[in-house]
Design an enzyme around this catalytic site. Structure first.
Site, PDB file in Angstrom:
ATOM      1  N   ILE A  74       0.844  -1.341  -0.267  1.00  0.00           N
ATOM      2  CA  ILE A  74       0.023   0.082  -0.030  1.00  0.00           C
ATOM      3  C   ILE A  74       0.633   1.153  -0.180  1.00  0.00           C
ATOM      4  CG2 ILE A  74      -0.343   0.293   2.568  1.00  0.00           C
ATOM      5  CD1 ILE A  74      -3.055   0.680   1.692  1.00  0.00           C
ATOM      6  N   ASP A 131       0.971  -6.218   9.783  1.00  0.00           N
ATOM      7  CA  ASP A 131       0.578  -4.917  10.616  1.00  0.00           C
ATOM      8  C   ASP A 131      -0.290  -5.612  11.764  1.00  0.00           C
ATOM      9  OD1 ASP A 131       2.080  -3.677  10.026  1.00  0.00           O
ATOM     10  OD2 ASP A 131       0.420  -2.822   8.108  1.00  0.00           O
ATOM     11  N   GLU A 208      11.115  -8.684   7.454  1.00  0.00           N
ATOM     12  CA  GLU A 208      11.109  -9.260   9.422  1.00  0.00           C
ATOM     13  C   GLU A 208      11.180 -10.170  10.033  1.00  0.00           C
ATOM     14  OE1 GLU A 208       8.685  -6.794  11.360  1.00  0.00           O
ATOM     15  OE2 GLU A 208       8.879  -4.747  10.168  1.00  0.00           O
TER      16      GLU A 208
HETATM   17  N1  SAM Z   1       5.691  -8.690   4.158  1.00  0.00           N
HETATM   18  C1  SAM Z   1       6.715  -8.008   4.593  1.00  0.00           C
HETATM   19  C2  SAM Z   1       7.910  -8.397   5.732  1.00  0.00           C
HETATM   20  O1  SAM Z   1       7.623  -9.604   6.344  1.00  0.00           O
HETATM   21  O2  SAM Z   1       9.067  -8.194   5.150  1.00  0.00           O
HETATM   22  C3  SAM Z   1       6.524  -6.711   5.292  1.00  0.00           C
HETATM   23  C4  SAM Z   1       5.671  -6.730   6.934  1.00  0.00           C
HETATM   24  S1  SAM Z   1       5.330  -4.800   7.079  1.00  0.00           S
HETATM   25  C5  SAM Z   1       5.068  -4.813   9.067  1.00  0.00           C
HETATM   26  C6  SAM Z   1       3.703  -4.884   6.571  1.00  0.00           C
HETATM   27  C7  SAM Z   1       3.291  -4.690   5.198  1.00  0.00           C
HETATM   28  O3  SAM Z   1       2.293  -4.510   4.974  1.00  0.00           O
HETATM   29  C8  SAM Z   1       3.826  -2.648   5.265  1.00  0.00           C
HETATM   30  O4  SAM Z   1       4.948  -2.735   3.858  1.00  0.00           O
HETATM   31  C9  SAM Z   1       2.469  -1.800   4.986  1.00  0.00           C
HETATM   32  O5  SAM Z   1       2.804  -1.033   4.482  1.00  0.00           O
HETATM   33  C10 SAM Z   1       2.243  -3.342   4.499  1.00  0.00           C
HETATM   34  N2  SAM Z   1       0.289  -3.639   4.211  1.00  0.00           N
HETATM   35  C11 SAM Z   1      -0.459  -2.816   4.841  1.00  0.00           C
HETATM   36  N3  SAM Z   1      -1.502  -3.196   4.872  1.00  0.00           N
HETATM   37  C12 SAM Z   1      -1.601  -3.009   3.731  1.00  0.00           C
HETATM   38  C13 SAM Z   1      -2.729  -2.904   2.975  1.00  0.00           C
HETATM   39  N4  SAM Z   1      -4.372  -3.014   2.822  1.00  0.00           N
HETATM   40  N5  SAM Z   1      -2.913  -3.554   1.560  1.00  0.00           N
HETATM   41  C14 SAM Z   1      -1.101  -4.221   1.485  1.00  0.00           C
HETATM   42  N6  SAM Z   1      -0.403  -3.692   1.885  1.00  0.00           N
HETATM   43  C15 SAM Z   1      -0.468  -3.722   3.006  1.00  0.00           C
END
Ligand code: SAM
Length: 232
Positions: A74, A131, A208
């Site tokens: 996003i 998240d 992460e």
């Molecule tokens: N999956 C990756 C990892 O494991 O390293 C990133 C984890 S990070 C904590 C969560 C990611 O989800 C963020 O980059 C955030 O911008 C994205 N995100 C949150 N809500 C979203 C949505 N509704 N649609 C797409 N991406 C989203």
């Protein structure tokens, strides 16, 4: 916010050619290019929801070079980062034609999934370290819920798998509860989970996952298989 997001009216209207130029089907293009987007030789089959900086995609792409995989993210700047990262890898590996099968698109996966994917199109959906949204009034922002699980069930083919991983135990339990309660899914047994190469990648190659590793935190993994729909 969302009003700046672009998404296709339907999966057939989506032009994937700039995301996967190496998979454009040169022999079979629509007769009237004004009516339909260019075709690819295959459909996107693997989706990483909230892909962040793209560690999972970049690790999986060379392991499954014939499967098209897409990260949904996003945040605009993060999406751009992943796109640049993939383009650089494509250039560095041009001779081997690697990384042509990975791409990242800016989207809100909570809203527009059915605009991008047809029923049964996907074989794998990854939800890695989503998240947590700890507060109860924020739970509706979680990307696993009864409603969203129905969208994942729609996009996944029977036998397809949702992969989840988190370092937040309460969120793990939440995800397990919501998939267990959904009639279209069954939990994949742990023996099978351990043998799945994608689980290893998800644990060790996501940004992460690496952070949790450094902090010596715990990782909770759960896989759910899409069941056949019951006969009417
Ligand atoms: N999956 C990756 C990892 O494991 O390293 C990133 C984890 S990070 C904590 C969560 C990611 O989800 C963020 O980059 C955030 O911008 C994205 N995100 C949150 N809500 C979203 C949505 N509704 N649609 C797409 N991406 C989203």
């Amino acid at each position: 916010s969302d009003h700046t997001l672009e998404y296709p009216a339907s999966p057939d209207a989506m032009d994937w050619s700039s995301y996967y130029p190496g998979f454009v089907d040169e022999d079979h293009q629509p007769e009237d290019a004004t009516q339909a987007p260019p075709r690819l030789t295959k459909d996107v089959e693997i989706v990483d929801i909230g892909c962040g900086f793209g560690g999972l995609l970049v690790a999986l792409a060379p392991l499954m070079p014939e499967k098209l995989m897409l990260g949904l993210e996003i945040r605009t700047s993060v999406t751009k980062f992943v796109q640049d990262r993939i383009w650089a890898l494509r250039e560095q590996n041009a001779a081997a034609r690697l990384y042509q099968n990975a791409a990242c698109l800016r989207a809100n996966s909570m809203k527009f999934l059915p605009n991008f994917f047809k029923k049964g199109q996907l074989s794998k959906i990854f939800i890695c370290f989503p998240d947590p949204h700890f507060k109860a009034r924020k739970h509706k922002a979680r990307i696993v819920s009864t409603t969203l699980n129905s969208e994942y069930a729609f996009a996944l083919r029977p036998g397809g798998v949702v992969y989840t991983i988190t370092d937040v135990e309460a969120l793990h339990q939440w995800m397990v509860h919501h998939f267990d309660a959904h009639p279209s899914f069954e939990r994949v047994p742990e023996e099978e989970e351990r043998e799945d190469e994608c689980v290893r990648v998800m644990m060790s190659e996501t940004e992460e996952g690496k952070k949790v590793e450094r902090n010596k935190g715990q990782k909770f993994v759960a896989l759910f298989r899409r069941l056949e729909d019951p006969p009417w």
